[in-house]
Write an enzyme that holds these catalytic residues in place. Structure first.
Site, PDB file in Angstrom:
ATOM      1  N   TYR A  98       0.810  -1.227   0.000  1.00  0.00           N
ATOM      2  CA  TYR A  98       0.000   0.000   0.000  1.00  0.00           C
ATOM      3  C   TYR A  98       0.841   1.273   0.000  1.00  0.00           C
ATOM      4  CZ  TYR A  98      -2.947  -3.493   2.452  1.00  0.00           C
ATOM      5  OH  TYR A  98      -3.607  -4.622   2.842  1.00  0.00           O
ATOM      6  N   CYS A 136      14.293 -10.590  -3.163  1.00  0.00           N
ATOM      7  CA  CYS A 136      14.642 -10.239  -4.542  1.00  0.00           C
ATOM      8  C   CYS A 136      13.478  -9.575  -5.260  1.00  0.00           C
ATOM      9  CB  CYS A 136      15.083 -11.490  -5.274  1.00  0.00           C
ATOM     10  SG  CYS A 136      16.398 -12.299  -4.381  1.00  0.00           S
ATOM     11  N   GLU A 137      13.110  -8.426  -4.807  1.00  0.00           N
ATOM     12  CA  GLU A 137      12.053  -7.621  -5.430  1.00  0.00           C
ATOM     13  C   GLU A 137      12.380  -6.166  -5.125  1.00  0.00           C
ATOM     14  OE1 GLU A 137       8.752  -8.643  -6.587  1.00  0.00           O
ATOM     15  OE2 GLU A 137       8.736 -10.725  -5.921  1.00  0.00           O
ATOM     16  N   TYR A 197      -1.928  -6.178  11.039  1.00  0.00           N
ATOM     17  CA  TYR A 197      -1.640  -6.556   9.663  1.00  0.00           C
ATOM     18  C   TYR A 197      -0.131  -6.620   9.413  1.00  0.00           C
ATOM     19  CZ  TYR A 197      -6.533  -5.293   9.563  1.00  0.00           C
ATOM     20  OH  TYR A 197      -7.873  -5.201   9.864  1.00  0.00           O
TER      21      TYR A 197
HETATM   22  N1  LLP Z   1     -14.516  -6.215  10.000  1.00  0.00           N
HETATM   23  C1  LLP Z   1     -14.400  -6.585   8.708  1.00  0.00           C
HETATM   24  C2  LLP Z   1     -15.536  -7.238   8.058  1.00  0.00           C
HETATM   25  C3  LLP Z   1     -13.198  -6.337   8.016  1.00  0.00           C
HETATM   26  O1  LLP Z   1     -13.101  -6.696   6.754  1.00  0.00           O
HETATM   27  C4  LLP Z   1     -12.126  -5.713   8.684  1.00  0.00           C
HETATM   28  C5  LLP Z   1     -10.870  -5.454   8.000  1.00  0.00           C
HETATM   29  C6  LLP Z   1     -12.293  -5.365  10.032  1.00  0.00           C
HETATM   30  C7  LLP Z   1     -13.509  -5.622  10.655  1.00  0.00           C
HETATM   31  C8  LLP Z   1     -11.211  -4.720  10.861  1.00  0.00           C
HETATM   32  O2  LLP Z   1     -10.832  -3.475  10.365  1.00  0.00           O
HETATM   33  P1  LLP Z   1      -9.839  -2.539  11.198  1.00  0.00           P
HETATM   34  O3  LLP Z   1     -10.542  -2.124  12.468  1.00  0.00           O
HETATM   35  O4  LLP Z   1      -8.600  -3.306  11.484  1.00  0.00           O
HETATM   36  O5  LLP Z   1      -9.584  -1.403  10.279  1.00  0.00           O
HETATM   37  N2  LLP Z   1      -4.383  -5.227   5.382  1.00  0.00           N
HETATM   38  C9  LLP Z   1      -4.865  -3.872   5.440  1.00  0.00           C
HETATM   39  C10 LLP Z   1      -6.174  -3.788   6.183  1.00  0.00           C
HETATM   40  C11 LLP Z   1      -7.256  -4.690   5.626  1.00  0.00           C
HETATM   41  C12 LLP Z   1      -8.527  -4.630   6.423  1.00  0.00           C
HETATM   42  C13 LLP Z   1      -9.470  -5.682   6.001  1.00  0.00           C
HETATM   43  N3  LLP Z   1     -10.677  -5.733   6.755  1.00  0.00           N
HETATM   44  C14 LLP Z   1      -3.783  -2.998   6.059  1.00  0.00           C
HETATM   45  O6  LLP Z   1      -2.716  -3.502   6.386  1.00  0.00           O
HETATM   46  O7  LLP Z   1      -3.961  -1.787   6.158  1.00  0.00           O
END
Ligand code: LLP
Length: 429
Positions: free
Chosen positions: A316, A342-343, A371
């Site tokens: 991101y 290697c990227e 994450y």
């Molecule tokens: N509920 C659902 C249905 C979700 O899809 C997600 C996150 C959450 C709750 C929790 O969201 P949060 O409170 O953590 O924002 N990999 C990405 C973030 C992907 C989030 C996916 N869904 C990153 O590293 O920023």
């Protein structure tokens, strides 16, 4: 507020110098502060204390068993998106009656597993899934409690990859079709219509998109009532952002107030699915400098953590602050902090003003608790990092560093590839 602070020249996690842990456990290493995790959970959960609610921690943001257990002890539930996450949540001791299951691609096996476990609610994301859920529940002689995950068509003003509540996204059922789908659900024998859910995106730093989504849900709830469909749960998803750099997200208290101001009935239990806001700033990634090198264009600091350990910068372009673990009067340089993979996208920071790290020096990649490990992989056959939790003056390894044996676990070489055959080309061909 978090518990990664300098004491003298040493970055400490609570009472323990980070360098001690790195020397003993090795690097790369994920480090979490127990006090921070607990405090963040309590701050979030406490923001809703005066309404009926359930805080279902989003397991995808950090799925370590010890961390899940900590939240279970605080009364938390879980937001899951796979059978694997259900397994983890149950193994950590989270009550099935506090688990909600979202996701656009639930498999039959996972649906069966969740039904047998008697989870609180399935957040259904398509009409086909709803029919399948009814069928599977019927076969098992169970009733499935369902919410429809509604796509409210809201722009959460975050990175496009983590926006989920726009009409163009794959998530949920369009709010305009929801009433019709609810009517179908209400007519299905093995389903109990229990709630409504939505999740608009992640790392949201404004209150207004949440409020707007809630207003749209409220209108739908009124239409449902008029149609004789009464629900008990209002699941608002997760998504509240944190400060990585200069962002100024609302405090959970403000978020709670804004949500509560919109609630005009006491009949609904509010479900919340926070992930990042609880764990993001409660964890860091610790890595050691392997080499430094200057090219005609740039200065590179090459470290032992890579995009397989922390994918967010590569995927991101995310910002994670970089700090020296032992503070010296470092000269400042502009450099790319890169890993051994290697990227060219393997970087933790780019064109960043950082201390002039020397070979062997440790650095902390901040705000890596959400994450981070949960998105890590074995790319380039790199064993995944260790995870450690600090509590006061003690630390506990909560996931050991993977070994080379772990890397090949489950792999088999079929008989036809045995060495003896390879020597006879005709048989091999
Ligand atoms: N509920 C659902 C249905 C979700 O899809 C997600 C996150 C959450 C709750 C929790 O969201 P949060 O409170 O953590 O924002 N990999 C990405 C973030 C992907 C989030 C996916 N869904 C990153 O590293 O920023």
């Amino acid at each position: 507020m978090h518990h990664f602070q300098y004491k003298g020249n040493e970055l400490c996690c609570e009472e323990v110098p980070v360098s001690n842990i790195a020397d003993e456990v090795g690097t790369p290493l994920y480090l979490y502060s127990h006090a921070t995790l607990r405090q963040h959970f309590k701050a979030f959960d406490g923001a809703f204390q005066d309404v009926a609610h359930l805080t279902c921690f989003s397991v995808k943001s950090n799925s370590n068993l010890a961390i899940l257990r900590l939240f279970a002890l605080e009364g938390g539930g879980a937001d899951i998106v796979s059978g694997g996450e259900l397994f983890r949540a149950l193994r950590a001791g989270i009550e099935p009656g506090k688990i909600v299951y979202s996701g656009v691609g639930k498999r039959v096996e996972d649906i069966e597993y969740a039904l047998k476990s008697d989870i609180l609610m399935f957040n259904v994301e398509s009409s086909q899934e709803m029919l399948l859920l009814d069928q599977v529940a019927g076969k098992l002689g169970k009733k499935a409690r369902v919410a429809i995950r509604v796509n409210p068509d809201i722009d959460p003003q975050t990175h496009p990859y983590i926006s989920t509540g726009l009409r163009e996204n794959k998530f949920g059922i369009d709010i305009k079709d929801a009433l019709e789908e609810y009517t179908v659900a209400a007519g299905l024998r093995n389903l109990v219509v229990a709630g409504i859910s939505c999740h608009i995106g992640s790392q949201v730093t404004l209150i207004s998109p949440f409020v707007e989504a809630l207003r749209r849900l409220k209108k739908l709830i009124v239409s449902l009532r008029d149609a004789g469909i009464n629900i008990s749960y209002l699941d608002l998803g997760g998504g509240l952002g944190i400060t990585y750099d200069k962002e100024t997200p609302p405090h959970p208290r403000e978020y709670g107030q804004a949500v509560k101001a919109e609630l005009d009935t006491q009949e609904l239990t509010v479900i919340l699915e926070p992930g990042r806001v609880i764990v993001g700033n409660a964890g860091i990634l610790v890595t050691r400098t392997l080499y430094t090198k200057k090219t005609p264009e740039k200065t590179f600091v090459i470290v032992d953590a890579a995009m397989n350990d922390l994918l967010r910068p590569s995927l991101y372009g995310s910002f994670h602050a970089i700090q020296a673990v032992k503070f010296k009067d470092h000269k400042k340089i502009k450099a790319d902090i890169v890993g051994p993979i290697c990227e060219s996208s393997d970087f933790l920071a780019r064109d960043r003003e950082v201390p002039a790290f020397e070979v062997g020096e440790l650095m902390a990649v901040m705000s890596a608790g959400a994450y981070g490990f949960s998105m890590s992989s074995n790319y380039n056959s790199r064993p995944r990092a260790a995870e450690v939790m600090v509590k006061g003056e003690n630390y506990y390894v909560i996931r050991s560093r993977e070994t080379y044996e772990d890397l090949v676990r489950g792999e088999t070489i079929p008989d036809f590839l045995k060495w003896r055959n390879l020597h006879k080309r005709d048989i091999h061909d």
